[in-house]
Design a protein around this motif. Structure first.
Motif, PDB file in Angstrom:
ATOM      1  N   SER A 165       0.744  -1.216  -0.114  1.00 63.93           N
ATOM      2  CA  SER A 165       0.044   0.164   0.102  1.00 63.93           C
ATOM      3  C   SER A 165       0.917   1.241   0.000  1.00 63.93           C
ATOM      4  N   LEU A 166       1.934   1.170   0.827  1.00 60.44           N
ATOM      5  CA  LEU A 166       2.841   2.447   0.944  1.00 60.44           C
ATOM      6  C   LEU A 166       3.426   2.643  -0.533  1.00 60.44           C
ATOM      7  N   LEU A 167       3.653   1.633  -1.397  1.00 58.02           N
ATOM      8  CA  LEU A 167       4.575   1.692  -2.341  1.00 58.02           C
ATOM      9  C   LEU A 167       3.340   2.093  -3.579  1.00 58.02           C
ATOM     10  N   LYS A 168       2.287   1.652  -3.385  1.00 57.32           N
ATOM     11  CA  LYS A 168       1.233   2.059  -4.297  1.00 57.32           C
ATOM     12  C   LYS A 168       1.189   3.563  -4.453  1.00 57.32           C
ATOM     13  N   GLY A 169       1.376   4.142  -3.291  1.00 59.54           N
ATOM     14  CA  GLY A 169       1.322   5.671  -3.180  1.00 59.54           C
ATOM     15  C   GLY A 169       2.499   6.292  -3.905  1.00 59.54           C
ATOM     16  N   VAL A 170       3.550   5.466  -4.477  1.00 57.44           N
ATOM     17  CA  VAL A 170       4.725   6.273  -4.943  1.00 57.44           C
ATOM     18  C   VAL A 170       4.774   5.782  -6.393  1.00 57.44           C
ATOM     19  N   VAL A 171       5.024   4.591  -6.530  1.00 55.44           N
ATOM     20  CA  VAL A 171       5.246   4.014  -7.859  1.00 55.44           C
ATOM     21  C   VAL A 171       4.189   3.881  -8.636  1.00 55.44           C
ATOM     22  N   ASP A 172       4.324   3.730 -10.055  1.00 57.02           N
ATOM     23  CA  ASP A 172       3.039   3.660 -10.640  1.00 57.02           C
ATOM     24  C   ASP A 172       2.382   2.409 -10.771  1.00 57.02           C
ATOM     25  N   GLY A 177      -0.680  -6.313 -10.504  1.00 59.98           N
ATOM     26  CA  GLY A 177      -1.766  -6.558 -11.483  1.00 59.98           C
ATOM     27  C   GLY A 177      -3.100  -6.387 -10.603  1.00 59.98           C
ATOM     28  N   ASP A 178      -4.026  -7.310 -10.846  1.00 55.32           N
ATOM     29  CA  ASP A 178      -5.064  -7.238 -10.111  1.00 55.32           C
ATOM     30  C   ASP A 178      -4.996  -7.715  -8.700  1.00 55.32           C
ATOM     31  N   ILE A 179      -5.779  -6.970  -8.114  1.00 54.99           N
ATOM     32  CA  ILE A 179      -5.488  -7.118  -6.436  1.00 54.99           C
ATOM     33  C   ILE A 179      -5.835  -8.530  -5.907  1.00 54.99           C
ATOM     34  N   ASP A 180      -7.042  -8.890  -6.436  1.00 56.68           N
ATOM     35  CA  ASP A 180      -7.333 -10.245  -5.681  1.00 56.68           C
ATOM     36  C   ASP A 180      -6.488 -11.352  -6.278  1.00 56.68           C
ATOM     37  N   GLU A 181      -6.009 -11.389  -7.437  1.00 59.54           N
ATOM     38  CA  GLU A 181      -5.076 -12.313  -7.879  1.00 59.54           C
ATOM     39  C   GLU A 181      -3.817 -12.306  -7.062  1.00 59.54           C
TER      40      GLU A 181
END
Lengths: 203, 203
Positions: A165-172, A177-181
DNA sequence: TCCTTATGTAAGTGCATACTTACACCTATA
DNA sequence: TATAGGTGTAAGTATGCACTTACATAAGGA
């Protein structure tokens, strides 16, 4: 929505994205659609506004331990997969401008500078770890899990979700991929490990 | 140590702990033991100083992929345990004022605001993930690992170390015990999973 | 109708900070 | 010895920001 709440929400958003120092009261006022002076009338100072933001969101996030309620009747892998999905969704959802995610950003960023903030992160974190540990402990007693350290397992499990989650705030976004997968793949590794087991090797 | 380097080191330290906005050139000058005006003579502006800090540390951290060199002769669990220890130590060491850790803090914090910084975090991260993925892929081909997604495994592995390091910057140290023991416990879970395997259940 | 309460507009204060300018000093080298 | 380059001291400028003050407006209740 009343003025106080509008301001508190806007403050969380701006503190979360700009940091406390980087946030300006003007920016918060804009975001909240109120006059800047209203902020000072309601909250006296920027410092105090932060305090109120912390109090409110801490309370809100503590109620969130429902998230960690685990049905321990069904299959463990399914349980963890569901839990993982819930955490992922909560930390990434855009609902309410992703308040929980913003709050988490704030806790990590401001926590290094302000002991009051660090204290909140610590206690929330400990709460989640405890919940998970208890679950693992129980399942060890039920003979369903190996004799691992439940705290270490809880930390490993949580680390994945917080870090991504922290990473998602920074890198594209494309790096995952799909969260559930992704959650499924992680849970699979977490429950079964990466090594080939004996029966796999034999069979 | 020459003046430029003293300033760059001090800047990393102050940016890392106070954030770019929170950092003052006076503070950096103090930390570097130079006059404030020297900073502007050498680097023109605070903004440009940040740029130089980024360039220098990016280069330095890229050389660090030696850290990820894995002997794939020996036992996988041992390999990963050693690798984990190296990463842990590097991210937590106090040597050079914990430069790598400070840099990581900067990347996560400033990366949300500055695309140039986000780009660095992304590329460093991708590099590490690739290295690890390749290793896992190889071991799958060697028949030593299950047919997991190597990228997911790499992400799960890295997440643990990055997250705990970020956490260590905030919560008090007591939440985790001895580093080496924790790494061992994590590696055990990562390789064998938490579930009891068939042979365990049977035997 | 008057008063209170909540909000807005506008202008301003004081301070911290990035950055500048001018000048002095020291050290190495020609 | 003289010159140049690197650094320090000191003072100052301009700007942005937290926060204040004064006044206007609008709505609801007595």
């Amino acid at each position: 929505m009343n003025t106080e709440d509008k301001i508190l929400d806007a403050a969380l958003k701006v503190f979360g994205s700009e940091g406390f120092t980087g946030a300006t009261t003007r920016r918060i006022a804009e975001e909240a659609n109120v006059a800047e002076v209203t902020i000072f009338r309601k909250f006296q100072s920027k410092e105090n506004l932060l305090k109120e933001v912390l109090i409110r969101n801490r309370a809100e996030i503590s109620e969130l331990d429902v998230l960690f309620r685990i049905d321990n009747d069904t299959d463990i892998e399914t349980d963890l997969c569901d839990l993982g999905r819930r955490i992922s969704r909560d930390l990434r959802s855009k609902k309410q401008d992703g308040k929980h995610r913003m709050f988490m950003f704030m806790l990590f960023e401001e926590g290094r500078r302000r002991p009051e903030v660090a204290e909140i992160l610590t206690s929330v974190f400990q709460m989640y770890i405890s919940r998970l540990s208890e679950y693992f402990q129980l399942q060890i007693q039920n003979g369903k899990l190996r004799n691992i350290n439940p705290r270490s397992a809880a930390l490993a499990f949580l680390s994945y979700f917080v870090h991504t989650s922290l990473l998602k705030g920074v890198v594209d976004d494309s790096f995952m991929g799909d969260i559930d997968e992704e959650v499924e793949r992680f849970t699979d590794i977490f429950t079964h490990g990466i090594l080939k087991t004996m029966d796999n090797k034999v069979g």
